[in-house]
Design a protein around this motif. Structure first.
Motif, PDB file in Angstrom:
ATOM      1  N   ARG A   1      -9.758   1.166  -1.203  1.00  0.00           N
ATOM      2  CA  ARG A   1      -9.210   0.471  -0.153  1.00  0.00           C
ATOM      3  C   ARG A   1      -9.970   0.562   1.214  1.00  0.00           C
ATOM      4  NH1 ARG A   1      -7.887  -3.382  -2.773  1.00  0.00           N
ATOM      5  NH2 ARG A   1      -6.127  -3.399  -3.982  1.00  0.00           N
ATOM      6  N   GLY A   2     -10.645   1.737   1.239  1.00  0.00           N
ATOM      7  CA  GLY A   2     -11.390   2.307   2.226  1.00  0.00           C
ATOM      8  C   GLY A   2     -12.087   3.629   2.134  1.00  0.00           C
TER       9      GLY A   2
ATOM     10  N   ARG B   1      -7.065  -4.610   5.466  1.00  0.00           N
ATOM     11  CA  ARG B   1      -7.334  -4.665   7.105  1.00  0.00           C
ATOM     12  C   ARG B   1      -5.634  -4.809   7.946  1.00  0.00           C
ATOM     13  NH1 ARG B   1     -13.079  -7.113   7.025  1.00  0.00           N
ATOM     14  NH2 ARG B   1     -14.309  -5.245   6.141  1.00  0.00           N
ATOM     15  N   GLY B   2      -5.458  -4.446   8.901  1.00  0.00           N
ATOM     16  CA  GLY B   2      -4.305  -4.572   9.706  1.00  0.00           C
ATOM     17  C   GLY B   2      -3.195  -3.725   9.297  1.00  0.00           C
ATOM     18  N   LEU B   3      -3.482  -3.044   8.350  1.00  0.00           N
ATOM     19  CA  LEU B   3      -2.417  -2.204   7.860  1.00  0.00           C
ATOM     20  C   LEU B   3      -2.334  -0.750   8.364  1.00  0.00           C
ATOM     21  CD1 LEU B   3      -2.459  -3.314   3.997  1.00  0.00           C
ATOM     22  CD2 LEU B   3      -0.781  -4.084   5.947  1.00  0.00           C
ATOM     23  N   GLY B   4      -3.066  -0.326   9.123  1.00  0.00           N
ATOM     24  CA  GLY B   4      -3.282   0.897   9.767  1.00  0.00           C
ATOM     25  C   GLY B   4      -4.275   2.003   8.967  1.00  0.00           C
ATOM     26  N   LEU B   5      -4.947   1.415   7.797  1.00  0.00           N
ATOM     27  CA  LEU B   5      -5.648   2.335   7.083  1.00  0.00           C
ATOM     28  C   LEU B   5      -6.714   3.097   7.659  1.00  0.00           C
ATOM     29  CD1 LEU B   5      -6.364   3.665   4.459  1.00  0.00           C
ATOM     30  CD2 LEU B   5      -7.348   1.557   3.699  1.00  0.00           C
ATOM     31  N   ALA B   6      -7.633   2.235   8.454  1.00  0.00           N
ATOM     32  CA  ALA B   6      -8.480   3.066   9.381  1.00  0.00           C
ATOM     33  C   ALA B   6      -8.053   4.132  10.079  1.00  0.00           C
ATOM     34  CB  ALA B   6      -9.227   1.839  10.121  1.00  0.00           C
ATOM     35  N   ARG B   7      -6.868   3.703  10.939  1.00  0.00           N
ATOM     36  CA  ARG B   7      -6.317   5.113  11.631  1.00  0.00           C
ATOM     37  C   ARG B   7      -6.001   6.030  10.741  1.00  0.00           C
ATOM     38  NH1 ARG B   7      -6.764   7.361  16.307  1.00  0.00           N
ATOM     39  NH2 ARG B   7      -5.067   8.090  17.040  1.00  0.00           N
ATOM     40  N   ARG B   8      -5.422   5.858   9.464  1.00  0.00           N
ATOM     41  CA  ARG B   8      -4.922   7.037   8.751  1.00  0.00           C
ATOM     42  C   ARG B   8      -6.215   7.765   8.103  1.00  0.00           C
ATOM     43  NH1 ARG B   8      -0.961   5.155   3.827  1.00  0.00           N
ATOM     44  NH2 ARG B   8      -1.312   7.412   3.339  1.00  0.00           N
ATOM     45  N   LEU B   9      -7.205   7.044   8.000  1.00  0.00           N
ATOM     46  CA  LEU B   9      -8.288   7.898   7.372  1.00  0.00           C
ATOM     47  C   LEU B   9      -9.177   8.606   8.580  1.00  0.00           C
ATOM     48  CD1 LEU B   9     -10.060   4.857   5.425  1.00  0.00           C
ATOM     49  CD2 LEU B   9      -9.715   7.218   4.444  1.00  0.00           C
TER      50      LEU B   9
ATOM     51  N   ARG C   1     -10.519   1.891  21.092  1.00  0.00           N
ATOM     52  CA  ARG C   1      -8.890   2.164  20.949  1.00  0.00           C
ATOM     53  C   ARG C   1      -8.402   3.275  20.314  1.00  0.00           C
ATOM     54  NH1 ARG C   1      -9.971  -3.187  19.852  1.00  0.00           N
ATOM     55  NH2 ARG C   1      -9.792  -3.059  17.578  1.00  0.00           N
ATOM     56  N   GLN C   2      -9.494   3.960  19.511  1.00  0.00           N
ATOM     57  CA  GLN C   2      -9.358   5.090  18.713  1.00  0.00           C
ATOM     58  C   GLN C   2      -9.116   6.162  19.301  1.00  0.00           C
ATOM     59  OE1 GLN C   2      -7.873   4.473  15.778  1.00  0.00           O
ATOM     60  NE2 GLN C   2      -8.316   2.171  16.449  1.00  0.00           N
ATOM     61  N   GLY C   3     -10.154   6.263  20.716  1.00  0.00           N
ATOM     62  CA  GLY C   3     -10.093   7.602  21.553  1.00  0.00           C
ATOM     63  C   GLY C   3     -11.509   7.768  21.810  1.00  0.00           C
ATOM     64  N   TRP C   4     -12.618   7.205  21.393  1.00  0.00           N
ATOM     65  CA  TRP C   4     -13.985   7.486  21.676  1.00  0.00           C
ATOM     66  C   TRP C   4     -14.402   6.804  22.829  1.00  0.00           C
ATOM     67  CZ3 TRP C   4     -12.174   7.941  16.903  1.00  0.00           C
ATOM     68  CH2 TRP C   4     -12.497   9.194  16.341  1.00  0.00           C
ATOM     69  N   SER C   5     -15.162   7.052  23.718  1.00  0.00           N
ATOM     70  CA  SER C   5     -15.828   6.215  24.935  1.00  0.00           C
ATOM     71  C   SER C   5     -17.312   6.466  25.030  1.00  0.00           C
ATOM     72  CB  SER C   5     -15.039   6.710  26.184  1.00  0.00           C
ATOM     73  OG  SER C   5     -15.445   8.293  26.413  1.00  0.00           O
ATOM     74  N   LEU C   6     -17.603   5.483  25.987  1.00  0.00           N
ATOM     75  CA  LEU C   6     -19.239   5.602  26.233  1.00  0.00           C
ATOM     76  C   LEU C   6     -19.624   6.546  27.272  1.00  0.00           C
ATOM     77  CD1 LEU C   6     -19.838   1.761  26.911  1.00  0.00           C
ATOM     78  CD2 LEU C   6     -20.668   3.113  24.781  1.00  0.00           C
ATOM     79  N   PRO C   7     -20.348   7.541  27.034  1.00  0.00           N
ATOM     80  CA  PRO C   7     -20.616   8.708  28.065  1.00  0.00           C
ATOM     81  C   PRO C   7     -21.016   7.779  29.242  1.00  0.00           C
ATOM     82  CG  PRO C   7     -21.529   9.243  25.862  1.00  0.00           C
ATOM     83  CD  PRO C   7     -21.214   7.952  25.883  1.00  0.00           C
ATOM     84  N   ALA C   8     -20.941   8.749  30.505  1.00  0.00           N
ATOM     85  CA  ALA C   8     -21.432   8.105  31.740  1.00  0.00           C
ATOM     86  C   ALA C   8     -22.928   7.995  31.788  1.00  0.00           C
ATOM     87  CB  ALA C   8     -20.877   8.880  32.911  1.00  0.00           C
ATOM     88  N   ILE C   9     -23.640   9.048  31.292  1.00  0.00           N
ATOM     89  CA  ILE C   9     -24.965   9.061  31.195  1.00  0.00           C
ATOM     90  C   ILE C   9     -25.442   9.208  29.628  1.00  0.00           C
ATOM     91  CG2 ILE C   9     -26.900  10.341  31.976  1.00  0.00           C
ATOM     92  CD1 ILE C   9     -25.415  11.236  34.497  1.00  0.00           C
ATOM     93  N   ILE C  10     -26.484   8.658  29.107  1.00  0.00           N
ATOM     94  CA  ILE C  10     -27.055   8.819  28.020  1.00  0.00           C
ATOM     95  C   ILE C  10     -28.610   8.850  28.136  1.00  0.00           C
ATOM     96  CG2 ILE C  10     -27.408   7.852  25.651  1.00  0.00           C
ATOM     97  CD1 ILE C  10     -24.747   5.922  25.879  1.00  0.00           C
ATOM     98  N   ALA C  11     -29.074  10.168  27.514  1.00  0.00           N
ATOM     99  CA  ALA C  11     -30.623  10.302  27.442  1.00  0.00           C
ATOM    100  C   ALA C  11     -31.266   9.253  26.848  1.00  0.00           C
ATOM    101  CB  ALA C  11     -30.653  11.660  27.155  1.00  0.00           C
TER     102      ALA C  11
ATOM    103  N   MET D   1       0.910  -1.253   0.097  1.00  0.00           N
ATOM    104  CA  MET D   1       0.044   0.046  -0.068  1.00  0.00           C
ATOM    105  C   MET D   1       0.909   1.212   0.247  1.00  0.00           C
ATOM    106  SD  MET D   1      -3.639  -0.847   1.830  1.00  0.00           S
ATOM    107  CE  MET D   1      -3.400   0.536   2.959  1.00  0.00           C
ATOM    108  N   THR D   2       1.978   1.075  -0.754  1.00  0.00           N
ATOM    109  CA  THR D   2       3.019   2.413  -0.370  1.00  0.00           C
ATOM    110  C   THR D   2       2.335   3.560  -1.370  1.00  0.00           C
ATOM    111  OG1 THR D   2       4.189   1.458  -2.336  1.00  0.00           O
ATOM    112  CG2 THR D   2       4.858   1.108  -0.218  1.00  0.00           C
ATOM    113  N   ASP D   3       1.615   3.155  -2.593  1.00  0.00           N
ATOM    114  CA  ASP D   3       1.063   4.246  -3.365  1.00  0.00           C
ATOM    115  C   ASP D   3      -0.278   4.407  -2.889  1.00  0.00           C
ATOM    116  OD1 ASP D   3      -0.167   1.886  -4.086  1.00  0.00           O
ATOM    117  OD2 ASP D   3       0.100   2.047  -6.297  1.00  0.00           O
TER     118      ASP D   3
END
Length: 171
Positions: free
Chosen positions: A57-58, A98-106, A136-146, A1-3
């Motif tokens: 690819r994504g 998958r497994g090549l870090g593309l999701a993170r790059r996007l 793992r990407q940095g999102w989390s479940l809020p403590a309270i959800i309406a 995926m160098t190109d």
């Protein structure tokens, strides 16, 4: 995926995008071409595709939106939508990439574009058991959800959960 090239999604990409969506999500979570086009019109820089010599690819579909109010699946968005949060609607990576870090790059490219628009917070609905990935990407479940927000998330399937990232600079 160098190109590999990341660039804004265009209407010409929709055939490949819809095909990749069909491989990665159940039919109940599919968005129509019209739904994709509305997101591209609302936020051209926040909808990205990743191509290499082998094709698509994504992709990342995201847009500014009103916090705490995720749009329903397959909805056509108005071009004058509230814009106080970066809503990540869809992220898909072809099996071969998958497994090549593309999701993170996007996601990083999307985050940078969101920050350029002045957005600092993000929300999404994790579907099909994807909450651990989003954590793992940095999102989390809020403590309270309406209750009404929980009901909107349930519209994305029984295992769907609402997640947020209070400071996208930390992603």
């Amino acid at each position: 995926m160098t190109d590999l090239v990341l660039r804004p999604m265009t209407p010409q990409d929709l055939g490949d995008v819809l095909a990749l969506q069909a491989k990665g999500y159940p039919a109940a979570l599919h968005d129509s071409a019209e739904a994709f086009l509305s997101r591209m019109a609302l936020a051209p820089t926040l909808n990205l595709v990743a191509h290499d010599g082998g094709g698509l690819r994504g992709y990342l579909v995201s847009h500014p939106w009103a916090a705490g109010s995720p749009p329903p699946v397959d909805s056509v968005l108005p071009t004058a939508a509230p814009q106080d949060c970066w809503y990540v609607h869809d992220l898909s990576v072809a099996e071969a990439a998958r497994g090549l870090g593309l999701a993170r790059r996007l996601l990083i490219a999307g985050r940078d574009a969101a920050q350029a628009l002045g957005l600092t917070r993000s929300e999404l609905i994790a579907v099909e058991g994807a909450a651990p990935f989003w954590r793992r990407q940095g999102w989390s479940l809020p403590a309270i959800i309406a209750p009404e927000l929980a009901a909107k998330a349930a519209g994305y399937g029984s295992s769907a959960v609402f997640m947020a990232c209070e400071d996208i600079a930390a992603l």
